[in-house]
Design a protein around this motif. Structure first.
Motif, PDB file in Angstrom:
ATOM      1  N   ILE A  79      -3.299 -40.212  23.013  1.00 48.92           N
ATOM      2  CA  ILE A  79      -3.820 -39.477  21.859  1.00 48.92           C
ATOM      3  C   ILE A  79      -4.035 -40.415  20.677  1.00 48.92           C
ATOM      4  N   SER A  80      -3.073 -41.294  20.439  1.00 48.01           N
ATOM      5  CA  SER A  80      -3.200 -42.246  19.343  1.00 48.01           C
ATOM      6  C   SER A  80      -4.347 -43.217  19.571  1.00 48.01           C
ATOM      7  N   ARG A  81      -4.583 -43.537  20.834  1.00 44.97           N
ATOM      8  CA  ARG A  81      -5.603 -44.521  21.169  1.00 44.97           C
ATOM      9  C   ARG A  81      -7.017 -43.961  21.055  1.00 44.97           C
ATOM     10  N   ASP A  82      -7.244 -42.724  21.549  1.00 40.09           N
ATOM     11  CA  ASP A  82      -8.627 -42.236  21.591  1.00 40.09           C
ATOM     12  C   ASP A  82      -9.007 -41.364  20.394  1.00 40.09           C
ATOM     13  N   GLY A  83      -8.018 -40.827  19.664  1.00 37.13           N
ATOM     14  CA  GLY A  83      -8.313 -40.095  18.440  1.00 37.13           C
ATOM     15  C   GLY A  83      -8.966 -38.737  18.617  1.00 37.13           C
ATOM     16  N   LEU A  84      -9.039 -38.221  19.844  1.00 40.71           N
ATOM     17  CA  LEU A  84      -9.638 -36.897  20.030  1.00 40.71           C
ATOM     18  C   LEU A  84      -8.770 -35.834  19.378  1.00 40.71           C
ATOM     19  N   ALA A  85      -9.379 -34.952  18.619  1.00 46.26           N
ATOM     20  CA  ALA A  85      -8.616 -33.923  17.905  1.00 46.26           C
ATOM     21  C   ALA A  85      -9.305 -32.571  17.988  1.00 46.26           C
ATOM     22  N   HIS A  86     -10.103 -32.375  19.019  1.00 47.16           N
ATOM     23  CA  HIS A  86     -10.844 -31.132  19.150  1.00 47.16           C
ATOM     24  C   HIS A  86     -10.063 -30.107  19.957  1.00 47.16           C
ATOM     25  N   ILE A  87     -10.608 -28.897  19.978  1.00 47.41           N
ATOM     26  CA  ILE A  87      -9.972 -27.801  20.672  1.00 47.41           C
ATOM     27  C   ILE A  87     -10.807 -27.448  21.903  1.00 47.41           C
ATOM     28  N   LEU A  88     -10.152 -27.359  23.054  1.00 52.37           N
ATOM     29  CA  LEU A  88     -10.790 -26.897  24.281  1.00 52.37           C
ATOM     30  C   LEU A  88     -10.402 -25.440  24.499  1.00 52.37           C
ATOM     31  N   VAL A  89     -11.384 -24.567  24.488  1.00 45.69           N
ATOM     32  CA  VAL A  89     -11.171 -23.148  24.791  1.00 45.69           C
ATOM     33  C   VAL A  89     -11.759 -22.914  26.171  1.00 45.69           C
ATOM     34  N   GLN A  90     -10.943 -22.447  27.092  1.00 47.71           N
ATOM     35  CA  GLN A  90     -11.313 -22.448  28.502  1.00 47.71           C
ATOM     36  C   GLN A  90     -11.064 -21.073  29.126  1.00 47.71           C
ATOM     37  N   LEU A  91     -12.137 -20.420  29.549  1.00 47.12           N
ATOM     38  CA  LEU A  91     -12.025 -19.168  30.282  1.00 47.12           C
ATOM     39  C   LEU A  91     -11.867 -19.498  31.756  1.00 47.12           C
ATOM     40  N   CYS A  92     -10.743 -19.115  32.329  1.00 52.74           N
ATOM     41  CA  CYS A  92     -10.485 -19.384  33.742  1.00 52.74           C
ATOM     42  C   CYS A  92     -11.162 -18.305  34.581  1.00 52.74           C
ATOM     43  N   LEU A  93     -12.113 -18.698  35.394  1.00 56.63           N
ATOM     44  CA  LEU A  93     -12.855 -17.761  36.230  1.00 56.63           C
ATOM     45  C   LEU A  93     -12.221 -17.601  37.604  1.00 56.63           C
ATOM     46  N   GLU A  94     -11.697 -18.684  38.138  1.00 56.83           N
ATOM     47  CA  GLU A  94     -10.995 -18.669  39.431  1.00 56.83           C
ATOM     48  C   GLU A  94      -9.903 -19.723  39.384  1.00 56.83           C
ATOM     49  N   GLY A  95      -8.837 -19.504  40.178  1.00 56.22           N
ATOM     50  CA  GLY A  95      -7.766 -20.493  40.250  1.00 56.22           C
ATOM     51  C   GLY A  95      -6.869 -20.436  39.039  1.00 56.22           C
ATOM     52  N   GLY A  96      -6.525 -21.619  38.519  1.00 58.11           N
ATOM     53  CA  GLY A  96      -5.661 -21.684  37.357  1.00 58.11           C
ATOM     54  C   GLY A  96      -4.860 -22.961  37.308  1.00 58.11           C
ATOM     55  N   TYR A  97      -4.006 -23.109  36.292  1.00 59.69           N
ATOM     56  CA  TYR A  97      -3.159 -24.279  36.142  1.00 59.69           C
ATOM     57  C   TYR A  97      -1.920 -23.903  35.352  1.00 59.69           C
ATOM     58  N   ALA A  98      -0.915 -24.761  35.439  1.00 61.80           N
ATOM     59  CA  ALA A  98       0.353 -24.498  34.756  1.00 61.80           C
ATOM     60  C   ALA A  98       1.014 -25.820  34.413  1.00 61.80           C
ATOM     61  N   GLY A  99       1.912 -25.778  33.421  1.00 66.30           N
ATOM     62  CA  GLY A  99       2.647 -26.965  33.007  1.00 66.30           C
ATOM     63  C   GLY A  99       3.127 -26.812  31.590  1.00 66.30           C
ATOM     64  N   VAL A 100       3.086 -27.924  30.853  1.00 61.57           N
ATOM     65  CA  VAL A 100       3.578 -27.938  29.480  1.00 61.57           C
ATOM     66  C   VAL A 100       2.486 -28.495  28.571  1.00 61.57           C
ATOM     67  N   ALA A 101       2.222 -27.790  27.457  1.00 59.74           N
ATOM     68  CA  ALA A 101       1.249 -28.235  26.458  1.00 59.74           C
ATOM     69  C   ALA A 101       1.930 -28.225  25.104  1.00 59.74           C
ATOM     70  N   ASP A 102       2.123 -29.402  24.536  1.00 63.24           N
ATOM     71  CA  ASP A 102       2.785 -29.562  23.240  1.00 63.24           C
ATOM     72  C   ASP A 102       4.142 -28.857  23.205  1.00 63.24           C
ATOM     73  N   GLY A 103       4.894 -29.024  24.274  1.00 57.82           N
ATOM     74  CA  GLY A 103       6.235 -28.458  24.333  1.00 57.82           C
ATOM     75  C   GLY A 103       6.293 -27.005  24.751  1.00 57.82           C
ATOM     76  N   ARG A 104       5.143 -26.339  24.847  1.00 58.11           N
ATOM     77  CA  ARG A 104       5.108 -24.950  25.285  1.00 58.11           C
ATOM     78  C   ARG A 104       4.831 -24.872  26.777  1.00 58.11           C
ATOM     79  N   GLU A 105       5.574 -24.025  27.481  1.00 60.71           N
ATOM     80  CA  GLU A 105       5.220 -23.755  28.862  1.00 60.71           C
ATOM     81  C   GLU A 105       3.918 -22.973  28.887  1.00 60.71           C
ATOM     82  N   MET A 106       3.054 -23.357  29.805  1.00 58.68           N
ATOM     83  CA  MET A 106       1.718 -22.767  29.842  1.00 58.68           C
ATOM     84  C   MET A 106       1.363 -22.418  31.279  1.00 58.68           C
ATOM     85  N   ALA A 107       0.912 -21.207  31.512  1.00 56.56           N
ATOM     86  CA  ALA A 107       0.454 -20.789  32.833  1.00 56.56           C
ATOM     87  C   ALA A 107      -0.829 -20.000  32.648  1.00 56.56           C
TER      88      ALA A 107
END
Length: 353
Positions: A79-107
């Motif tokens: 993050i420090s290297r590439d400087g991207l600071a935009h927001i990705l808004v993503q409508l999941c049509l099929e499948g999905g993903y899970a994990g951790v985003a900025d300390g929050r569990e995300m599914a």
């Protein structure tokens, strides 16, 4: 003769052009400007099917993506290297993903609208997934949103009233984007930003919002991108609509050669991309010039040749691999240049009062 309608600039990428054994590495290289990726039980014989179709509206990107199961990451050093600071808004049509985003569990599953803040760390694992994507600069989402406010890990679920409205809106955009014309891009940008902002920003805690009277460089550039097609675009309109003084505006663009030079460069770059876009095979140079805000065809022709070393009429004859693409709309690889260009247009240090 009637003008030839110009479509919104788009690009398509697919790993299917590679041998199965090389497909994941091809995807790794393609998505590298955004994510670091790792395979999950990769079967070299089966390959790694992935496709992206993206449209550049000037101030935001819309895409349709599909990809096989894999892991994707953004850590703090990246993050420090590439400087991207935009927001990705993503409508999941099929499948999905899970994990951790900025300390929050995300599914995230089919029907969910996920929000990923590219300025925050994340580590997610995806199954085979198909999505409808919007990449939007933070200040377009809400001009008063604090850069310290993390949106990562937020998700709108199908049972939420605002989620249903946003899903309907995004699906409608996804169905119609390929048929929309270039002149509709500014209005479409405003509609998408307003819809996402109205649904997503209220999910933030009140203390993460910050009201300010400053006008940032990315907001000014977003305004300019939205009005490139107007031949009357000038400092008077910019200052009036954004509420800033002429000295402030001139100071902001002093390092870029001035406001007028910046506008002309953006217009020329957009014109180049429209001329080489395979979706506009019959577009005339005169119509492209008008769509990009040039009043004089002769001035457009002369400026185009001085900038790119080739005339507007001859640019299509140049083989794609021999083209010297401007560092914005015209890149064949949206992940490499389009994302980076949005990042340059949203540099946080250019905030002025």
């Amino acid at each position: 003769m009637a003008k030839t309608p110009l479509t919104i600039v788009s690009r398509t990428y697919s790993t299917h052009t590679q041998e199965p054994s090389a497909q994941f590495e091809a995807w790794r290289g393609y998505i590298a400007p955004i994510y670091d990726v790792r395979p999950i039980g990769l079967d070299a014989a089966a390959g790694f099917p992935a496709e992206v179709q993206a449209w550049h509206l000037g101030s935001l990107l819309i895409g349709r993506s599909s990809f096989a199961a894999h892991r994707f990451f953004r850590d703090q050093s990246r993050i420090s290297r590439d400087g991207l600071a935009h927001i990705l808004v993503q409508l999941c049509l099929e499948g999905g993903y899970a994990g951790v985003a900025d300390g929050r569990e995300m599914a995230v599953g089919a029907g969910d609208v996920a929000v990923i803040d590219l300025a925050r760390p994340l580590a997610l694992e995806a199954m085979a997934t198909r999505t409808l994507d919007v990449i939007i600069p933070r200040t377009l989402l809400d001009p008063h949103l604090s850069r310290q406010a993390s949106l990562s890990g937020l998700a709108l679920r199908p049972g939420m009233p605002t989620a249903a409205l946003l899903v309907d809106h995004l699906l409608s955009v996804g169905r119609r984007i390929a048929d929309l014309k270039h002149e509709a891009a500014p209005a479409l940008t405003q509609m998408i930003a307003s819809a996402i902002g109205a649904c997503v920003v209220p999910l933030l805690p009140t203390e993460t919002k910050h009201r300010s009277d400053t006008v940032s460089m990315d907001r000014v550039k977003a305004y300019l991108d939205a009005h490139l097609g107007s031949p009357k675009l000038g400092t008077a309109d910019i200052c009036r609509d954004l509420g800033i003084s002429r000295p402030t505006l001139y100071r902001m663009f002093a390092g870029l050669g001035g406001v007028a030079a910046y506008i002309q460069n953006q217009r020329l770059t957009l014109a180049y991309s429209l001329l080489v876009d395979p979706n506009n095979p019959h577009a005339r140079a005169r119509d492209v010039a008008t769509a990009c805000g040039f009043v004089s065809p002769a001035h457009f022709h002369r400026s185009f040749r001085e900038t790119f070393g080739i005339t507007p009429g001859d640019v299509r004859a140049v083989q794609p691999k021999q083209r010297v693409f401007p560092k914005t709309y015209a890149s064949i690889d949206f992940a490499d240049v389009w994302i980076t260009q949005l990042a340059m247009n949203a540099a946080p240090e250019h905030a002025v009062s």
